[in-house]
Design a protein around this motif. Structure first.
Motif, mmCIF file in Angstrom:
data_model
loop_
_atom_site.group_PDB
_atom_site.id
_atom_site.type_symbol
_atom_site.label_atom_id
_atom_site.label_comp_id
_atom_site.label_asym_id
_atom_site.label_seq_id
_atom_site.Cartn_x
_atom_site.Cartn_y
_atom_site.Cartn_z
ATOM 1 N N PHE A 44 0.569 -1.112 -0.357
ATOM 2 C CA PHE A 44 -0.045 0.426 -0.018
ATOM 3 C C PHE A 44 0.979 1.033 -0.320
ATOM 4 O O PHE A 44 1.556 0.996 0.008
ATOM 5 C CB PHE A 44 -0.665 0.207 1.177
ATOM 6 C CG PHE A 44 -2.187 -1.214 1.077
ATOM 7 C CD1 PHE A 44 -3.163 -1.695 0.791
ATOM 8 C CD2 PHE A 44 -1.362 -2.130 2.160
ATOM 9 C CE1 PHE A 44 -3.981 -2.809 0.927
ATOM 10 C CE2 PHE A 44 -1.724 -2.966 2.524
ATOM 11 C CZ PHE A 44 -3.174 -3.451 1.773
ATOM 12 N N ASN A 55 1.366 -5.257 5.092
ATOM 13 C CA ASN A 55 0.470 -6.571 5.993
ATOM 14 C C ASN A 55 0.905 -7.525 6.719
ATOM 15 O O ASN A 55 0.619 -8.328 5.699
ATOM 16 C CB ASN A 55 -0.464 -5.536 7.038
ATOM 17 C CG ASN A 55 -1.874 -5.873 5.474
ATOM 18 O OD1 ASN A 55 -1.272 -6.791 4.424
ATOM 19 N ND2 ASN A 55 -3.481 -5.840 5.848
ATOM 20 N N THR A 57 0.868 -10.863 9.125
ATOM 21 C CA THR A 57 0.281 -11.996 9.675
ATOM 22 C C THR A 57 0.705 -12.820 10.703
ATOM 23 O O THR A 57 1.657 -13.633 10.783
ATOM 24 C CB THR A 57 -1.356 -12.446 9.863
ATOM 25 O OG1 THR A 57 -2.426 -11.679 8.985
ATOM 26 C CG2 THR A 57 -1.788 -13.503 11.277
ATOM 27 N N VAL A 64 -2.095 -8.656 13.560
ATOM 28 C CA VAL A 64 -1.238 -7.945 12.385
ATOM 29 C C VAL A 64 -0.847 -7.407 12.371
ATOM 30 O O VAL A 64 -1.088 -6.396 13.151
ATOM 31 C CB VAL A 64 -2.757 -7.676 11.497
ATOM 32 C CG1 VAL A 64 -2.697 -7.415 10.430
ATOM 33 C CG2 VAL A 64 -3.419 -8.877 10.972
ATOM 34 N N ASN A 215 -6.884 1.010 -0.873
ATOM 35 C CA ASN A 215 -6.499 -0.198 -0.886
ATOM 36 C C ASN A 215 -6.956 -0.890 -2.019
ATOM 37 O O ASN A 215 -6.129 -2.113 -2.528
ATOM 38 C CB ASN A 215 -8.160 -0.877 0.385
ATOM 39 C CG ASN A 215 -8.120 -0.733 1.200
ATOM 40 O OD1 ASN A 215 -7.310 -0.506 2.068
ATOM 41 N ND2 ASN A 215 -9.329 -0.084 1.816
HETATM 42 C C1 LIG Z 1 -4.569 -6.155 4.377
HETATM 43 O O1 LIG Z 1 -4.701 -5.104 3.984
HETATM 44 C C2 LIG Z 1 -5.952 -4.929 3.692
HETATM 45 C C3 LIG Z 1 -6.417 -3.892 3.688
HETATM 46 O O2 LIG Z 1 -7.234 -2.438 4.271
HETATM 47 C C4 LIG Z 1 -7.024 -5.325 3.579
HETATM 48 O O3 LIG Z 1 -7.691 -6.363 3.060
HETATM 49 C C5 LIG Z 1 -6.482 -7.173 4.335
HETATM 50 O O4 LIG Z 1 -7.252 -7.925 5.025
HETATM 51 C C6 LIG Z 1 -5.061 -7.482 5.134
HETATM 52 N N1 LIG Z 1 -4.597 -8.368 5.512
HETATM 53 C C7 LIG Z 1 -4.440 -9.378 6.648
HETATM 54 C C8 LIG Z 1 -3.171 -9.944 6.911
HETATM 55 O O5 LIG Z 1 -4.930 -8.070 7.823
#
Ligand SMILES: *[C@@H]1O[C@H](CO)[C@@H](O)[C@H](O)[C@H]1NC(C)=O
Ligand SMILES: *[C@@H]1O[C@H](CO)[C@@H](O)[C@H](O)[C@H]1NC(C)=O
Ligand SMILES: *[C@@H]1O[C@H](CO)[C@@H](O)[C@H](O)[C@H]1NC(C)=O
Ligand SMILES: *[C@@H]1O[C@H](CO)[C@@H](O)[C@H](O)[C@H]1NC(C)=O
Ligand SMILES: *[C@@H]1O[C@H](CO)[C@@H](O)[C@H](O)[C@H]1NC(C)=O
Ligand SMILES: *[C@@H]1O[C@H](CO)[C@@H](O)[C@H](O)[C@H]1NC(C)=O
Length: 420
Positions: A44, A55, A57, A64, A215
Motif C-alpha cells: 500500500f 500487512n 499476520t 496483524v 486499498n
Molecule cells: C491487509 O490490508 C488489506 C486492506 O486494508 C485487507 O484487505 C487485508 O485483509 C489485510 N491483511 C491482513 C493479513 O490483515
C-alpha cells in the motif's frame, strides 16, 4: 479434481504449520507437490510519507502488523512490546546457537532483556535502515508468518526469522500505523533467505508499487512467478557493492551510463556515474524507501533545463525545486506527448523510460512539480532512484542472476500495479 485440490491445499497448510523449522528440529519433511511459485504480499502507499507498506499476520494469537517495505532491508523487525506481541509460537534465537553465530556479521550480542521472551540469553543483532541512519538493537527469534502464494493460490504459515526492536528505539518516518520494517534484502537475518532455503524458490524480489493510496494495493513478489507483462521486462546488471554494506543492509546499484530527455543526452560530469572504490562516491543506487529520486545538483540542473523547456514556472512546493503550470504539459493525461520522456541509459544497452506519471507530481489543481529532489552539491550517491519513479512499473531484483529487470510504465499498456 476440484475436491482433490482443496484437500491437497488443506493438507499442505497442515503440513506447513505443523512442521515448524525451529532451530533444533530435524530436517523438514518433503513438501507436497505444489511447490510455491511465488509468495505475494499486498503493498500500500502512504501519501503522507511516500512510503509503501504491507500487512503481515504473525504468531498465535495472530497479530496483524503493518510494516514499511524496504527492498534492501536486512530483516523483518517491529516494535513487539508496543504491539503487545506475546505469541505462544515465538521461539527466541538463543546465544551460542547456530542461528546466533550466523548473525555475527551484524555484530550480534547477547545482552539486553527485551522481546516477548524476556530472556537475557537471547541473541541480539544490530539492524540498520536508511530511515534513521542509526543502528537499532533488536532481539532475534522465529515465529509463524501467514503468507499467500501463487499456483495454486492459497496461504500457508511459514516459520520465519524476525526481530523485536526495543521499546525505546524509534524508527522515524514510518507511515502512520506502521510499527516496523519488512526488509527483503539478503543478510544473515533475512526474511527472504529463510523462504528461499525452506521452499527452494529463487532469490528474486519484485515490486509493483501502487500510485494510489488506500486499498488499491500493488504487489510484492518473492521467488519469481511474475504476472505476464507481455515481454515488457528488460534487464540490466544489478550490482551489489560489498564496500557499502552496513549491518547487513544491502545496497543495489545499477549502471546508468547517461541520462536523456526526449532522446537528447544531458551534459554533466560523467565521472559521477561510476562508483569509486577508494572514495566510495559515485554511482546509481535504487531504494524504494526514499519517496523521490535524489540527484546531485549538477545532474538535477541539467535535467530541469532540458525537461522544462518553455514550461510556465510556478512557485516551488517543498520538497521540489521546480514546479510548473500544468497547462504546459498537456491537459488530459500525463502520458501525453507534451511531457518529455526521461531515459536512463543503462549497462547492457537498455533504457529505462520515465513518463509523466513518474516524472511529475500534481501538488495543486493547476500545478505540477518535477518529481526529483535536488540532493545538493556532491552527495556520496549522485543518483538515488526513489519509490515514485517505480510506481506502476514492475521491477525485479534477481540476486541469483545479479539482474535488475523493469517494465517502464504499465499505464502506457492500459494496466497498473493495482490491476495486475
Ligand atoms: C491487509 O490490508 C488489506 C486492506 O486494508 C485487507 O484487505 C487485508 O485483509 C489485510 N491483511 C491482513 C493479513 O490483515
Ligand atoms: C503472555 O501470554 C501468556 C499466556 O500465553 C500469559 O501468561 C502472560 O501473562 C502474557 N504476558 C503478557 C505480558 O501479556
Ligand atoms: C481499506 O479497507 C479497510 C478494511 O479492510 C477499511 O477499514 C478502510 O477504510 C479502507 N480504506 C480506504 C481508503 O478505502
Ligand atoms: C577515486 O577517489 C580517489 C580518492 O578521492 C581519487 O584519488 C581518485 O582519482 C578517484 N578515481 C577516479 C577514477 O575518479
Ligand atoms: C546472500 O549473502 C550471502 C552472504 O553474503 C552469500 O553467500 C549468498 O550468496 C547471497 N545470496 C544471494 C542470492 O545473493
Ligand atoms: C488502451 O486503451 C485505449 C482506450 O481505452 C486504446 O485507445 C488504446 O489502444 C489501448 N492501448 C493498449 C496498448 O492496449
Amino acid at each position: 479434481m476440484a475436491r482433490l485440490f482443496i484437500f491437497l491445499n488443506i493438507f499442505f497448510i497442515l503440513v506447513a504449520t505443523t512442521t515448524p523449522l525451529t532451530e533444533h528440529s530435524p530436517k523438514p519433511k518433503p513438501r507436497p507437490k505444489q511447490k510455491p511459485h511465488a509468495f505475494v504480499l499486498p503493498v500500500f502507499k502512504d501519501t503522507k510519507t511516500g512510503i509503501y507498506y504491507t500487512n503481515l499476520t504473525i504468531g498465535k494469537p495472530s497479530l496483524v502488523v503493518n510494516l514499511a517495505v524496504d527492498v534492501r532491508g536486512s530483516a523483518l523487525w517491529f516494535q513487539c512490546d508496543e504491539l503487545g506481541y506475546n505469541s505462544t509460537t515465538y521461539t527466541p534465537i538463543l546465544c551460542g546457537s547456530k542461528g546466533c553465530e550466523q548473525t555475527k556479521d551484524q555484530c550480534s550480542t547477547c545482552m539486553g532483556t527485551y522481546g516477548p521472551s524476556c530472556r537475557n540469553d537471547t541473541c541480539h543483532a544490530y539492524l540498520q535502515t536508511q530511515m534513521t541512519y542509526n543502528t537499532v538493537q533488536a532481539s532475534l527469534g522465529k515465529d509463524d508468518v501467514v503468507l499467500s502464494y501463487t499456483s495454486p493460490s492459497t496461504k500457508l504459515a511459514a516459520r520465519l526469522p524476525l526481530a523485536c526492536m526495543s521499546a525505546s528505539e524509534v524508527v522515524a518516518g514510518l507511515p502512520y500505523g506502521s510499527q516496523g520494517i519488512l526488509g527483503l534484502g539478503n543478510s544473515s537475518t533475512s526474511f527472504v533467505n529463510a523462504l528461499v532455503s525452506s521452499y527452494k524458490i529463487p532469490f528474486k524480489v519484485a515490486l509493483c508499487l501502487p500510485s494510489k493510496p488506500g486499498n488499491d494495493s500493488g504487489t510484492v513478489y518473492i521467488g519469481g512467478g511474475l504476472p505476464n507483462v507481455n515481454g515488457l521486462l528488460v534487464s540490466t546488471p544489478l550490482v551489489s557493492i560489498p564496500e557499502t554494506r552496513e549491518h547487513g543492509e544491502d545496497n543495489y546499484y545499477i549502471d546508468v551510463k547517461s541520462i536523456e530527455v526526449n532522446g537528447k543526452k544531458l551534459s554533466f560530469n560523467q565521472d559521477l556515474l561510476t562508483f569509486n572504490k577508494t572514495s566510495h562516491y559515485g554511482g546509481t543506487k535504487i531504494s524504494n524507501i526514499i519517496p523521490y529520486t535524489l540527484l546531485d545538483t549538477s545532474i538535477y540542473k541539467a535535467l530541469v533545463k532540458a525537461f522544462a523547456g518553455k514550461a510556465k514556472k510556478r512557485k516551488a512546493v517543498y520538497p521540489f525545486s521546480d514546479c510548473f503550470s500544468s497547462k504546459s504539459f498537456g491537459v488530459k493525461s500525463l502520458l501525453e506527448k507534451e511531457v518529455p520522456v526521461i531515459s536512463l541509459v543503462l549497462g547492457g544497452g537498455v533504457k529505462w523510460d520515465i513518463y509523466g506519471p513518474n516524472s511529475l507530481v500534481k501538488v495543486k489543481k493547476t500545478v505540477l512539480c518535477l518529481a526529483f529532489v535536488d540532493a545538493g552539491d556532491g552527495p556520496r550517491i549522485p543518483i538515488e532512484i526513489g519509490g515514485y519513479q517505480m510506481e506502476d512499473n514492475l521491477v525485479e531484483f534477481d540476486l541469483e542472476a545479479s539482474k535488475f529487470s523493469f517494465t517502464s510504465s504499465l499505464l502506457r499498456h492500459n494496466t497498473s500495479c493495482s490491476q495486475l
